[in-house]
Design an enzyme around this catalytic site. Sequence first.
Site, PDB file in Angstrom:
ATOM      1  N   ALA A   1       5.581   7.695  -6.596  1.00  0.00           N
ATOM      2  CA  ALA A   1       5.734   9.093  -6.175  1.00  0.00           C
ATOM      3  C   ALA A   1       4.534   9.541  -5.350  1.00  0.00           C
ATOM      4  O   ALA A   1       4.014  10.634  -5.514  1.00  0.00           O
ATOM      5  CB  ALA A   1       5.928   9.994  -7.396  1.00  0.00           C
TER       6      ALA A   1
ATOM      7  N   ALA B   1       5.171   8.222   0.380  1.00  0.00           N
ATOM      8  CA  ALA B   1       6.426   7.584   0.787  1.00  0.00           C
ATOM      9  C   ALA B   1       7.530   7.796  -0.247  1.00  0.00           C
ATOM     10  O   ALA B   1       8.654   8.183   0.100  1.00  0.00           O
ATOM     11  CB  ALA B   1       6.190   6.091   1.011  1.00  0.00           C
TER      12      ALA B   1
ATOM     13  N   VAL C   1       5.592   0.113 -13.183  1.00  0.00           N
ATOM     14  CA  VAL C   1       6.539  -0.898 -12.698  1.00  0.00           C
ATOM     15  C   VAL C   1       5.864  -2.263 -12.823  1.00  0.00           C
ATOM     16  O   VAL C   1       4.713  -2.427 -12.409  1.00  0.00           O
ATOM     17  CB  VAL C   1       6.904  -0.638 -11.218  1.00  0.00           C
ATOM     18  CG1 VAL C   1       7.848  -1.714 -10.709  1.00  0.00           C
ATOM     19  CG2 VAL C   1       7.500   0.753 -11.048  1.00  0.00           C
TER      20      VAL C   1
ATOM     21  N   GLU D   1     -15.274   8.899   5.777  1.00  0.00           N
ATOM     22  CA  GLU D   1     -14.901  10.210   5.211  1.00  0.00           C
ATOM     23  C   GLU D   1     -15.634  10.445   3.887  1.00  0.00           C
ATOM     24  O   GLU D   1     -16.064  11.560   3.590  1.00  0.00           O
ATOM     25  CB  GLU D   1     -13.383  10.290   5.017  1.00  0.00           C
ATOM     26  CG  GLU D   1     -12.628  10.381   6.349  1.00  0.00           C
ATOM     27  CD  GLU D   1     -11.302  11.100   6.244  1.00  0.00           C
ATOM     28  OE1 GLU D   1     -10.593  10.882   5.252  1.00  0.00           O
ATOM     29  OE2 GLU D   1     -10.977  11.887   7.174  1.00  0.00           O
TER      30      GLU D   1
ATOM     31  N   ASP E   1       2.490   1.945   2.139  1.00  0.00           N
ATOM     32  CA  ASP E   1       1.457   0.911   2.225  1.00  0.00           C
ATOM     33  C   ASP E   1       1.899  -0.481   1.745  1.00  0.00           C
ATOM     34  O   ASP E   1       1.140  -1.433   1.895  1.00  0.00           O
ATOM     35  CB  ASP E   1       0.217   1.352   1.432  1.00  0.00           C
ATOM     36  CG  ASP E   1      -0.698   2.244   2.261  1.00  0.00           C
ATOM     37  OD1 ASP E   1      -0.203   2.919   3.189  1.00  0.00           O
ATOM     38  OD2 ASP E   1      -1.920   2.275   1.991  1.00  0.00           O
TER      39      ASP E   1
ATOM     40  N   LYS F   1      -7.696  18.893  11.228  1.00  0.00           N
ATOM     41  CA  LYS F   1      -7.596  17.972  10.083  1.00  0.00           C
ATOM     42  C   LYS F   1      -6.979  18.702   8.874  1.00  0.00           C
ATOM     43  O   LYS F   1      -6.094  18.186   8.197  1.00  0.00           O
ATOM     44  CB  LYS F   1      -8.998  17.450   9.738  1.00  0.00           C
ATOM     45  CG  LYS F   1      -9.058  16.568   8.509  1.00  0.00           C
ATOM     46  CD  LYS F   1      -8.581  15.170   8.800  1.00  0.00           C
ATOM     47  CE  LYS F   1      -8.659  14.289   7.575  1.00  0.00           C
ATOM     48  NZ  LYS F   1      -8.280  12.922   7.839  1.00  0.00           N
TER      49      LYS F   1
HETATM   50  C1  LIG Z   1     -10.026   8.400   1.199  1.00  0.00           C
HETATM   51  C2  LIG Z   1      -8.784   8.141   1.997  1.00  0.00           C
HETATM   52  C3  LIG Z   1      -8.556   8.883   3.137  1.00  0.00           C
HETATM   53  C4  LIG Z   1      -7.377   8.676   3.882  1.00  0.00           C
HETATM   54  N1  LIG Z   1      -7.178   9.444   4.983  1.00  0.00           N
HETATM   55  C5  LIG Z   1      -6.006   9.343   5.654  1.00  0.00           C
HETATM   56  C6  LIG Z   1      -5.730  10.229   6.742  1.00  0.00           C
HETATM   57  O1  LIG Z   1      -6.563  11.049   7.123  1.00  0.00           O
HETATM   58  N2  LIG Z   1      -4.523  10.134   7.351  1.00  0.00           N
HETATM   59  C7  LIG Z   1      -3.571   9.242   6.952  1.00  0.00           C
HETATM   60  O2  LIG Z   1      -2.462   9.257   7.514  1.00  0.00           O
HETATM   61  N3  LIG Z   1      -3.813   8.365   5.938  1.00  0.00           N
HETATM   62  C8  LIG Z   1      -5.008   8.392   5.285  1.00  0.00           C
HETATM   63  N4  LIG Z   1      -5.261   7.532   4.237  1.00  0.00           N
HETATM   64  C9  LIG Z   1      -4.271   6.489   3.897  1.00  0.00           C
HETATM   65  C10 LIG Z   1      -3.157   7.052   3.024  1.00  0.00           C
HETATM   66  O3  LIG Z   1      -3.705   7.708   1.914  1.00  0.00           O
HETATM   67  C11 LIG Z   1      -2.204   5.938   2.568  1.00  0.00           C
HETATM   68  O4  LIG Z   1      -1.762   5.232   3.684  1.00  0.00           O
HETATM   69  C12 LIG Z   1      -1.026   6.573   1.820  1.00  0.00           C
HETATM   70  O5  LIG Z   1      -1.483   7.126   0.613  1.00  0.00           O
HETATM   71  C13 LIG Z   1       0.078   5.557   1.533  1.00  0.00           C
HETATM   72  O6  LIG Z   1       1.135   6.232   0.933  1.00  0.00           O
HETATM   73  P1  LIG Z   1       2.089   5.503  -0.118  1.00  0.00           P
HETATM   74  O7  LIG Z   1       3.139   6.479  -0.498  1.00  0.00           O
HETATM   75  O8  LIG Z   1       2.495   4.176   0.419  1.00  0.00           O
HETATM   76  O9  LIG Z   1       1.171   5.167  -1.357  1.00  0.00           O
HETATM   77  P2  LIG Z   1       0.342   6.109  -2.359  1.00  0.00           P
HETATM   78  O10 LIG Z   1       0.044   7.411  -1.760  1.00  0.00           O
HETATM   79  O11 LIG Z   1      -0.799   5.241  -2.789  1.00  0.00           O
HETATM   80  O12 LIG Z   1       1.340   6.306  -3.596  1.00  0.00           O
HETATM   81  C14 LIG Z   1       1.674   5.242  -4.441  1.00  0.00           C
HETATM   82  C15 LIG Z   1       2.234   5.789  -5.732  1.00  0.00           C
HETATM   83  O13 LIG Z   1       2.686   4.690  -6.534  1.00  0.00           O
HETATM   84  C16 LIG Z   1       2.233   4.844  -7.874  1.00  0.00           C
HETATM   85  N5  LIG Z   1       2.087   3.494  -8.434  1.00  0.00           N
HETATM   86  C17 LIG Z   1       1.302   2.499  -7.973  1.00  0.00           C
HETATM   87  N6  LIG Z   1       1.487   1.386  -8.701  1.00  0.00           N
HETATM   88  C18 LIG Z   1       2.397   1.680  -9.659  1.00  0.00           C
HETATM   89  C19 LIG Z   1       3.036   0.935 -10.686  1.00  0.00           C
HETATM   90  N7  LIG Z   1       2.785  -0.366 -10.895  1.00  0.00           N
HETATM   91  N8  LIG Z   1       3.944   1.557 -11.463  1.00  0.00           N
HETATM   92  C20 LIG Z   1       4.241   2.875 -11.274  1.00  0.00           C
HETATM   93  N9  LIG Z   1       3.681   3.616 -10.309  1.00  0.00           N
HETATM   94  C21 LIG Z   1       2.773   3.033  -9.500  1.00  0.00           C
HETATM   95  C22 LIG Z   1       0.924   5.614  -7.749  1.00  0.00           C
HETATM   96  O14 LIG Z   1       0.634   6.315  -8.947  1.00  0.00           O
HETATM   97  C23 LIG Z   1       1.226   6.553  -6.572  1.00  0.00           C
HETATM   98  O15 LIG Z   1       1.795   7.758  -7.013  1.00  0.00           O
HETATM   99  C24 LIG Z   1      -6.436   7.692   3.481  1.00  0.00           C
HETATM  100  C25 LIG Z   1      -6.673   6.938   2.319  1.00  0.00           C
HETATM  101  C26 LIG Z   1      -7.831   7.153   1.588  1.00  0.00           C
HETATM  102  C27 LIG Z   1      -8.067   6.342   0.342  1.00  0.00           C
END
Ligand SMILES: Cc1cc2nc3c(=O)[nH]c(=O)nc-3n(C[C@H](O)[C@H](O)[C@H](O)COP(=O)(O)OP(=O)(O)OC[C@H]3O[C@@H](n4cnc5c(N)ncnc54)[C@H](O)[C@@H]3O)c2cc1C
Length: 406
Positions: A9, A12, A78, A166, A301, A379
Site C-alpha cells: 500500500a 503504486a 507477504v 536530500e 519499484d 517540490k
Molecule cells: C528519501 C527518499 C526520497 C525520495 N524522493 C523522491 C522524489 O522526490 N520523487 C520521486 O518520484 N521519488 C522519490 N523517491 C523514490 C520513491 O520513494 C520510490 O520510488 C517509491 O516509494 C516507490 O513506490 P512503491 O509503491 O513501489 O513502493 P513503496 O512506496 O516502498 O511502498 C511499498 C509498500 O509495500 C509494503 N511492503 C513491503 N514489503 C512488504 C511485505 N513483504 N509484505 C507486506 N507489505 C510489504 C510497504 O509497507 C509499503 O507500504 C525517494 C525515495 C526516498 C527513500
Amino acid sequence: MKKIVVLGAGYAGLKTVVALQKKVRGQAQITLVDQNDYHYEATDLHEVASGNLPASKITYPIQDVLNSETTTFIQDRVVKVDPATKTVKLTHHDDLTYDYCVMALGFVSENFGIKGATENSLPMASVEEAKAIHEHLVNKMKDYQRTQDKNDLKIIICGAGFTGIELAGALADAKRRLAKIAGVDPSQISITLVDAASRLLPMFDDKLANYGVNLLKKLDIKIVSEALISEIQPGLVLYKKKGEDDDAQLHDVAANTIIWTTGVSGSPVVSDSDLPARRGRVMDTDHLTAPDDDDLYMVGDVAAVMPPDGKRPYPTTAQIALSMANYAAKDIAARVKGGQRPGKYTYKSLGTVASVGNTRAFGVAMGGHYRGYPASFIKKMIMNKSLFETGGVKELMAKGRFDLYH
Ligand SMILES: Cc1cc2nc3c(=O)[nH]c(=O)nc-3n(C[C@H](O)[C@H](O)[C@H](O)COP(=O)(O)OP(=O)(O)OC[C@H]3O[C@@H](n4cnc5c(N)ncnc54)[C@H](O)[C@@H]3O)c2cc1C
C-alpha cells in the site's frame, strides 16, 4: 466475481486500489495486503530520519481511503507469490488466490555485498528505519555530553545520490536542534557524504549539478567523491580512491552515525517468488505484467520499464509508480468488464526536483530549470500532488506541505 489481490500500500499499490475501486464496483472484489496499517510517503523518509517531521506527518491510515464494499484490507507480511497456482502466501493469514495480482512491494536498502554495511550502518527504506536513525542521532548527541567524543557529533552518509543529498540537506536544517541536545555550537556537528562518483547528480546537466554541489558546500556538508567504499566497521567507513591500486592502503573516515543510502533494490519477495529479476526488479511487458504471466502486474519499484530508446530502464520513482498504478487499474478494469484493453504503457516524466532542506531545492519541472525558493515551492507542490493521488483531499489537507512562505 473476479478476485484482485494488491500487494503493498505504497504509492503504486494504494493508487492502484484507489483507482480500481471506482472502476470495478460490483464486478470484482479487491484484497489489499500491507505489513503496516498505514500508508507512508517514502519520498519524505529523510524528514523523519532528521527529526524535522514526525512520522505522523508522512503517514495516514490505509483504511481511510478504502471503500469497504469493494476492498478488504489485510495487515500481514507477504512471503511469496506462486504464479503457477495464482496463490499468495502470507505470514499469518491463509493463502490468497487471485484472478489478477498486482505486486507493489516497493524497495529495500541495497548493500551491494559490502562488508559490514548491514551490521554497522543504518538504512533508510521504511518509517521504522527512518525513526531508528533519528533515535540514534539523538542518543549520540546525548552521549556527547558524557563522552566528549567528537565522533558522536559526526554523521556520515554513504551514497550521495538523490536520497543521500536530500537527507544531508534535511540534517543541515536539523543541526541547530541536535546541537542543543549535545550542548555544542551547530558548527561542531559535521555531515559528510561519501560516494564513488566523480560527478554527483547525473540526472541533471552540469549547471544544475554544480548548483546542487555548491549548495551542499555552502551548508558546510563535506563531500568525499571517487571513494569506493570497501568496508564499514563500527564507527568507520573504509574506502579506496578511484584509480588506486588494489593493494593500496585504504582511507578511512570516522563517525558514530553512519547512514547507508547507496541505493535500493526491489522487494526480496520478487526473488523469493522465483520471478526473473535484476536487483529485485522484473522487466515488465507492455501491459506492466511479468514476462509470461499476463495476470501478474508488477508496478512501482519492483518493476523495470524500458523507455523507447531501449538503453536503460526509467529510474524508479514515486512519480512513475503512480503512473504505472493508473495504467494497471485501467488495464485490469477493462479485462474485468470484458472491454478493450488500453494500448501499451507509456511514460512521460514531469521532471525531477531535489530538496536540500526545507527552503532550498533545485531541479527540472515542466520543461524549466528551477533553483532556490521557487524550486522548493515546486517540490512541495509535487509532494502534495502525490499525496492527493492516493489520499485525496482529506489526507492532503491533513498532511500536505503548505509551509510555502518563508
Ligand atoms: C528519501 C527518499 C526520497 C525520495 N524522493 C523522491 C522524489 O522526490 N520523487 C520521486 O518520484 N521519488 C522519490 N523517491 C523514490 C520513491 O520513494 C520510490 O520510488 C517509491 O516509494 C516507490 O513506490 P512503491 O509503491 O513501489 O513502493 P513503496 O512506496 O516502498 O511502498 C511499498 C509498500 O509495500 C509494503 N511492503 C513491503 N514489503 C512488504 C511485505 N513483504 N509484505 C507486506 N507489505 C510489504 C510497504 O509497507 C509499503 O507500504 C525517494 C525515495 C526516498 C527513500
